[in-house]
Design an enzyme around this catalytic site. Structure first.
Site, mmCIF file in Angstrom:
data_model
loop_
_atom_site.group_PDB
_atom_site.id
_atom_site.type_symbol
_atom_site.label_atom_id
_atom_site.label_comp_id
_atom_site.label_asym_id
_atom_site.label_seq_id
_atom_site.Cartn_x
_atom_site.Cartn_y
_atom_site.Cartn_z
ATOM 1 N N THR A 1 41.750 40.284 7.354
ATOM 2 C CA THR A 1 42.192 39.958 6.004
ATOM 3 C C THR A 1 41.127 40.414 5.029
ATOM 4 O O THR A 1 40.061 39.802 4.944
ATOM 5 C CB THR A 1 42.432 38.451 5.870
ATOM 6 O OG1 THR A 1 43.548 38.115 6.685
ATOM 7 C CG2 THR A 1 42.724 38.077 4.425
ATOM 8 N N LYS B 1 49.888 39.602 1.793
ATOM 9 C CA LYS B 1 49.237 38.419 2.363
ATOM 10 C C LYS B 1 48.685 37.501 1.269
ATOM 11 O O LYS B 1 48.786 36.271 1.350
ATOM 12 C CB LYS B 1 48.107 38.830 3.309
ATOM 13 C CG LYS B 1 47.550 37.659 4.114
ATOM 14 C CD LYS B 1 46.699 38.119 5.275
ATOM 15 C CE LYS B 1 45.707 37.048 5.679
ATOM 16 N NZ LYS B 1 46.298 35.816 6.179
ATOM 17 N N LYS C 1 39.296 31.607 -1.983
ATOM 18 C CA LYS C 1 39.028 33.036 -2.255
ATOM 19 C C LYS C 1 40.356 33.789 -2.396
ATOM 20 O O LYS C 1 40.515 34.629 -3.283
ATOM 21 C CB LYS C 1 38.214 33.630 -1.106
ATOM 22 C CG LYS C 1 37.798 35.074 -1.333
ATOM 23 C CD LYS C 1 37.385 35.722 -0.020
ATOM 24 C CE LYS C 1 38.580 35.841 0.920
ATOM 25 N NZ LYS C 1 38.284 36.266 2.269
#
Lengths: 292, 292, 292, 292
Positions: D96, D171, D239
């Site tokens: 990611t 995502k 984040k």
């Protein structure tokens, strides 16, 4: 009008009644706890036993009560205003209450033949003592005109805003903006501090610029030193945010900043800061752990 | 120091260079579009062809560029500052840029032997013309001390804030508070209007109280009349909100009011208000349908 | 209990009464507009002229009214429940009303000797038709136990939550979470679209992961095609957000996400979307201008 | 393709490589700390000394690194992918990371003649072990088609989303919705508790209704018992909220609920909860003082 009744000898009411005495008004005072009237009596006030007794003696009576419950109580309870108010008498409620409370009181006074003015003020203890309040009056215009000599003593400026309820609404709008600003200010002070800047220097910079204002100037230094002695309790500020948001809801006005500020005040209440000054919202932004 | 270089003749830079000329400084100016230097030349400025040429002629050069890209360009591009900056020369960047840009420029200047100061300002066109800016300087202290005569002409007050980056950060904190306040103010104005109160009376009431400030006084009347002639474009204000929130993120400071205000500025951008004055955020709160 | 009264033949009430008929209950129905009872009559229901007449005929009566005003009206107005309710009779209000309204109705029924249960439901038209509602009951436990055969027909699960008011509160909490989720979902759909991703692919991805849920599955495709045919009107969702926030206020619970979602629903109301489905909040996030 | 390289033996990578082994793939593995490869070796994996050595042995290599820095390191550092990647070889980064990192890696791989796919996944430890990940792939379509046998083992579904960067963006959008939902859920749980309702009953009610979802079902009970063992650390969730908001900023999408949720996650970080599970945001809503 040189004779005036005054109900409610709290911090605000006492300062206001004292101002009237100092400027030569004959003042008939009443307070739930009569002992709070002693100092006023020493300065020449007449102390009465009930609100009704004050109304009986005076053509115009001012009320300055702590909350809507107290404001309703002096009107509707035994010994209350309704027992004596009649044609030729006026009642001016300067308490901070919601529009509904004002309207209810106004209608009851009118039903007895009296005239009514709501007149909440902007400003707390110091402006009350200095006769520097801002008076937001609404209701019977003739009563407003008649009471201007007293308003001139109590405030630096008074506004006549039309129908009963508008005074309460105007005050809510002002307090809502103030509450959001206090949050913006608190967030900025903490951000400065955590970013390696001096909060005190930030206060200096702010005070020179386009957003310099008395609140930042007065509250900033005490906030930085964690002094939250209540001039305007946080729980009351939060209540005003809630009422202003409710007013926005009625009128389909979306106010995301006020809503966020309200939640921060609620957060402050949730950790027990409700009785401190509203600037104590500052405390909730403090970072207690080093960032990862 | 009576000789000074000045790079960037935008609205701000031109007003500042003009002030220096008026106060007897010899000023060497440069601008990407040279035609913008004509008026300055008529008032006695020397016009140079490149930033490097300015640096070569002057011990101290000030830059006032429109954004980080322009601020970097005058330093690093062909004909840029780095070609001539050396020991004994100082560069002062008064543009509003992020801390990283300042640090990058500072390091490059230092590598060549020069000294660097970042010195963003608070205040827009009018204060620039009147020499009433607030100067937030950080970097080489000796350069700060040396340039004070020029700062005294340009601003009403200058602050020395320590290491490079702190000037940018301080400006962000101030602009973040300002942006949140503008939202609080806008919400309040719309709430007043929709609640049957006069926005103009609200402006009067605000101006007498604890939160009275120059921004409300200056912007309020034009907002009420939907005049959003840009003094500080909304998209720049929103960028500063974003950067301030990022600074908060680095330091784990939660700032819900600033975050809500940022989203409202983004909403305003999303409907095409980005190039108007930042007070145009007011437009998004307007209610276009009667509430049910 | 095989005989039951049913007040209110709106979308929900009619579907529920029909279910009871289908399962062999004898049902006495009433509706303000009697014509809405015709279809029920054809299926075997007995139509009564007043709420009081229904109560007189049945030991247990269920109400499913559109709002608090209607819920109060069937109890307190002429021909209302109070005229006939007495010892041995129970009233179950399945309307969605605030806790105060429930408590008021409960007390009035109790004063006449009757027993009371509030039992708001989670689920709208389709679950009502399918007998798949979730029933949130609170009040008289014996009445709850007695009415379980009917609840088993109307819902897939019923909960007994204690004192009157708890049913309303539970429903508010659920609806608050739902309203915040709808906002999160809408923001995500618009973000995907504006970032060059297919909203339809996002729906597929979501439906495979940890946050897959029936609401996203049902509402997503119609939102993407701007179909906001109201299953649950936006103005009612927003009212529930407001009431949930008020409940949080009473208990000093700070809920910034719910508050932000509420303001977005208010924004939607302010541009005239209040009567559309609550998923129409999606519309306010759409970007109408290219970003700069 | 029955031979595949695998870089990164963290919690996710190890489970995924094990799945490939179990399904008959020959797997060449590498990890910065080689000891983490021992268990894999026991199950038949070939352990290599560098990422470059893996690339040399395999036509297709998958990376699953902990963060952008690690993802960049296996490509650009000594012994990295670039030393051996060439025409005929493909690299698939399933970490990611932000879109920029993906794009940078993709370009470097392309420059050497190799092909690249970014393929971040939705799902954490358990789905990784069970081969139930959702794979969000973007980049070289031929590589996607070729690696499908492996994707079929690793995930329950894979999507091909177009150009590199779109996987990362998708995502982010999903995680943003998830983060806002976790806040909505936490606020609701605390509101239920403080309003006298059982949070456990709320979980039951939620699980029967339109917003029932696996996350509420899995996380709810542990949240109620204050168990925040990290499956997805709060600081990583925050984040992702930040990056999603930045994506919204680029595209002028206003997302007030996500912004409010982000600030609550930051609040949680500020009190030291960053390394706990992201559901620990629940802790910040708890009320520690009785409301006045």
């Amino acid at each position: 009008m040189q004779e005036v009744g005054f109900l409610g000898m709290g911090i605000m009411g006492k300062a206001m009644a004292m101002n009237l005495l100092r400027h030569g008004f004959k003042v008939h005072v009443w307070n739930r706890t009569l002992s709070k009237c002693i100092e006023l009596k020493e300065h020449g006030a007449f102390v009465e036993e009930t609100p009704a007794a004050v109304i009986k003696k005076c053509k115009v009576t001012i009320g300055m009560l702590s909350d809507p419950a107290a404001a309703l109580s002096v009107v509707f309870d035994k010994g209350g205003i309704l027992e004596e108010v009649c044609h030729g008498k006026g009642y001016i409620d300067m308490s901070t209450v919601d529009a509904e409370t004002s309207i209810k009181i106004g209608e009851a006074v009118n039903d007895k033949g009296g005239v009514f003015l709501e007149a909440p003020v902007s400003g707390s203890k110091k402006p009350a003592e200095d006769g520097q309040l801002i008076i937001l009056a609404a209701g019977e215009k003739a009563l407003y005109d008649g009471v201007l000599p007293a308003f001139d003593v109590l405030g630096k400026k008074s506004f006549y805003l039309g129908e009963v309820g508008n005074g309460a609404k105007m005050k809510l709008v002002v307090n809502m903006i103030m509450g959001s600003m206090m949050n913006a200010f608190s967030e900025g002070l903490v951000l400065a501090d955590k970013s390696g800047l001096s909060p005190t220097t930030l206060l200096e910079v702010l005070d020179l610029g386009a957003i310099a204002n008395p609140m930042f100037r007065m509250k900033g230094p005490s906030m930085v030193s964690s002094d939250f002695n209540p001039a305007f309790p946080l729980k009351h500020q939060q209540k005003d945010m809630r009422l202003a948001l409710a007013l926005g809801d009625e009128n389909a006005v979306s106010m995301p900043v006020a809503a966020a500020a309200n939640e921060s005040f609620k957060k402050a209440r949730s950790i027990g800061l409700g009785d401190l000054d509203f600037s104590a919202v500052y405390e909730i932004f403090k970072v207690t752990e080093p960032s990862p």
